[in-house]
Design a protein around this motif. Structure first.
Motif, PDB file in Angstrom:
ATOM      1  N   ALA A 220      -3.149   4.013  24.696  1.00  0.00           N
ATOM      2  CA  ALA A 220      -3.818   4.950  23.788  1.00  0.00           C
ATOM      3  C   ALA A 220      -3.078   5.032  22.460  1.00  0.00           C
ATOM      4  N   LEU A 221      -1.762   5.047  22.510  1.00  0.00           N
ATOM      5  CA  LEU A 221      -0.976   5.042  21.280  1.00  0.00           C
ATOM      6  C   LEU A 221      -1.256   3.786  20.473  1.00  0.00           C
ATOM      7  N   ALA A 222      -1.314   2.648  21.150  1.00  0.00           N
ATOM      8  CA  ALA A 222      -1.566   1.384  20.455  1.00  0.00           C
ATOM      9  C   ALA A 222      -2.933   1.390  19.774  1.00  0.00           C
ATOM     10  N   ARG A 223      -3.942   1.944  20.421  1.00  0.00           N
ATOM     11  CA  ARG A 223      -5.277   2.002  19.806  1.00  0.00           C
ATOM     12  C   ARG A 223      -5.252   2.848  18.533  1.00  0.00           C
ATOM     13  N   ASP A 224      -4.564   3.977  18.579  1.00  0.00           N
ATOM     14  CA  ASP A 224      -4.505   4.838  17.390  1.00  0.00           C
ATOM     15  C   ASP A 224      -3.692   4.183  16.271  1.00  0.00           C
ATOM     16  N   LEU A 225      -2.656   3.455  16.621  1.00  0.00           N
ATOM     17  CA  LEU A 225      -1.887   2.747  15.603  1.00  0.00           C
ATOM     18  C   LEU A 225      -2.709   1.634  14.962  1.00  0.00           C
ATOM     19  N   ASP A 226      -3.501   0.948  15.771  1.00  0.00           N
ATOM     20  CA  ASP A 226      -4.380  -0.094  15.223  1.00  0.00           C
ATOM     21  C   ASP A 226      -5.409   0.501  14.266  1.00  0.00           C
ATOM     22  N   ALA A 227      -5.976   1.638  14.634  1.00  0.00           N
ATOM     23  CA  ALA A 227      -6.954   2.288  13.758  1.00  0.00           C
ATOM     24  C   ALA A 227      -6.302   2.717  12.451  1.00  0.00           C
ATOM     25  N   LEU A 228      -5.093   3.253  12.531  1.00  0.00           N
ATOM     26  CA  LEU A 228      -4.350   3.642  11.333  1.00  0.00           C
ATOM     27  C   LEU A 228      -4.102   2.426  10.453  1.00  0.00           C
ATOM     28  N   PHE A 229      -3.636   1.353  11.065  1.00  0.00           N
ATOM     29  CA  PHE A 229      -3.318   0.151  10.296  1.00  0.00           C
ATOM     30  C   PHE A 229      -4.570  -0.397   9.617  1.00  0.00           C
ATOM     31  N   ASP A 230      -5.673  -0.478  10.334  1.00  0.00           N
ATOM     32  CA  ASP A 230      -6.908  -1.026   9.765  1.00  0.00           C
ATOM     33  C   ASP A 230      -7.409  -0.184   8.600  1.00  0.00           C
ATOM     34  N   ALA A 231      -7.159   1.109   8.649  1.00  0.00           N
ATOM     35  CA  ALA A 231      -7.634   2.000   7.587  1.00  0.00           C
ATOM     36  C   ALA A 231      -6.768   1.946   6.334  1.00  0.00           C
ATOM     37  N   HIS A 232      -5.502   1.549   6.461  1.00  0.00           N
ATOM     38  CA  HIS A 232      -4.577   1.674   5.338  1.00  0.00           C
ATOM     39  C   HIS A 232      -3.948   0.365   4.877  1.00  0.00           C
ATOM     40  N   ALA A 233      -4.154  -0.724   5.605  1.00  0.00           N
ATOM     41  CA  ALA A 233      -3.453  -1.964   5.283  1.00  0.00           C
ATOM     42  C   ALA A 233      -3.920  -2.570   3.974  1.00  0.00           C
ATOM     43  N   GLN A 234      -2.969  -3.126   3.250  1.00  0.00           N
ATOM     44  CA  GLN A 234      -3.231  -3.925   2.065  1.00  0.00           C
ATOM     45  C   GLN A 234      -2.396  -5.192   2.170  1.00  0.00           C
ATOM     46  N   ALA A 235      -3.064  -6.336   2.047  1.00  0.00           N
ATOM     47  CA  ALA A 235      -2.386  -7.629   2.168  1.00  0.00           C
ATOM     48  C   ALA A 235      -1.612  -7.741   3.478  1.00  0.00           C
ATOM     49  N   GLY A 236      -2.179  -7.194   4.541  1.00  0.00           N
ATOM     50  CA  GLY A 236      -1.584  -7.346   5.865  1.00  0.00           C
ATOM     51  C   GLY A 236      -0.401  -6.455   6.159  1.00  0.00           C
ATOM     52  N   GLN A 237      -0.203  -5.408   5.348  1.00  0.00           N
ATOM     53  CA  GLN A 237       0.917  -4.495   5.584  1.00  0.00           C
ATOM     54  C   GLN A 237       0.539  -3.071   5.187  1.00  0.00           C
TER      55      GLN A 237
END
Length: 253
Positions: A220-237
């Motif tokens: 569950a933590l991993a899913r929320d981290l993935d959602a966070l990353f997808d919403a905020h990432a620029q150039a893969g970071q």
């Protein structure tokens, strides 16, 4: 569970994902002459701050109670061990195992919030040379006003262990006198961590009060981290902003 045990199984993630410390902090310590009489880095973990001290010319005794973190530290800094610039010890802030009056500076980076103040001060007084100082340092993303920091904070709050002690990030300023009874000066340095998706996951995996990798709460933590990353990432970071808070003080009133 002891404080050291909270990080069992997390040493690799800690070494891989935790932010470094600003070069400006190391340069300040070097230019102030604080590194010239030897340094005890207590609660040294995997050696992230130890490395900064070594880079700026210090001779270091690294003290760490967690055997996995201590092994990671010794392995990653083996060249300094071989050169005689670094010694690694199993010990705690209350019992470092170091010789009396052996160092001019005691440091604790990302660690002093786990220390019991009274016995720690007694031990630090014992190992310090006359006129010695104590430096407490924390990298803290809390209080940094960015969209990513706020989003990460929400994920952390959602998944934090309900039994987590209150002082899990750093000692509040109002309580620092317990560890620095002779007074202190504070400096804060900007410190940004650029995180890939994998490093973001490892960062969360290194946190003692979040689900450990492989635990029931990890997916569950991993899913929320993935959602966070997808919403905020620029150039893969994504960029998590930290303030590096340094408190340089004395033990004598």
């Amino acid at each position: 569970m002891t404080n050291a045990d909270r990080f069992l199984g997390r040493a690799h993630a800690y070494a891989a994902a935790r932010p470094d410390y600003p070069e400006a902090l190391g340069a300040w310590l070097r230019d102030s002459g604080l590194l010239e009489r030897g340094v005890a880095d207590v609660g040294a973990g995997t050696g992230l701050f130890t490395r900064l001290l070594l880079t700026h010319g210090a001779r270091v005794d690294a003290v760490e109670p967690n055997p996995e973190m201590r092994a990671e530290l010794e392995s990653s800094l083996q060249d300094a061990v071989n050169a005689g610039q670094l010694r690694v010890h199993a010990g705690t802030s209350e019992g470092t195992g170091l010789e009396t009056a052996s160092v001019g500076l005691v440091t604790a980076a990302q660690a002093a919030h786990w220390f019991a103040p009274a016995p720690t001060v007694t031990e630090f007084r014992r190992v310090l040379k006359p006129g010695g100082r104590v430096l407490l340092v924390w990298n803290d993303w809390r209080g940094e006003d960015t969209p990513l920091n706020h989003a990460y904070g929400e994920v952390v709050r959602k998944h934090s262990d309900v039994s987590t002690p209150e002082a899990v990030s750093r000692v509040p300023d109002a309580e620092l006198a317990g560890l620095l009874p002779g007074g202190y000066a504070q400096r804060t340095f900007e410190n940004a961590a650029r995180l890939s998706r994998e490093r973001l996951h490892a960062l969360a995996g290194s946190v003692s009060y979040l689900p450990a990798p492989g635990s029931p709460g990890a997916p569950a933590l991993a899913r929320d981290l993935d959602a966070l990353f997808d919403a905020h990432a620029q150039a893969g970071q994504v960029t998590l902003s930290y303030g590096t808070h340094a408190y340089l003080g004395r033990l004598d009133r």
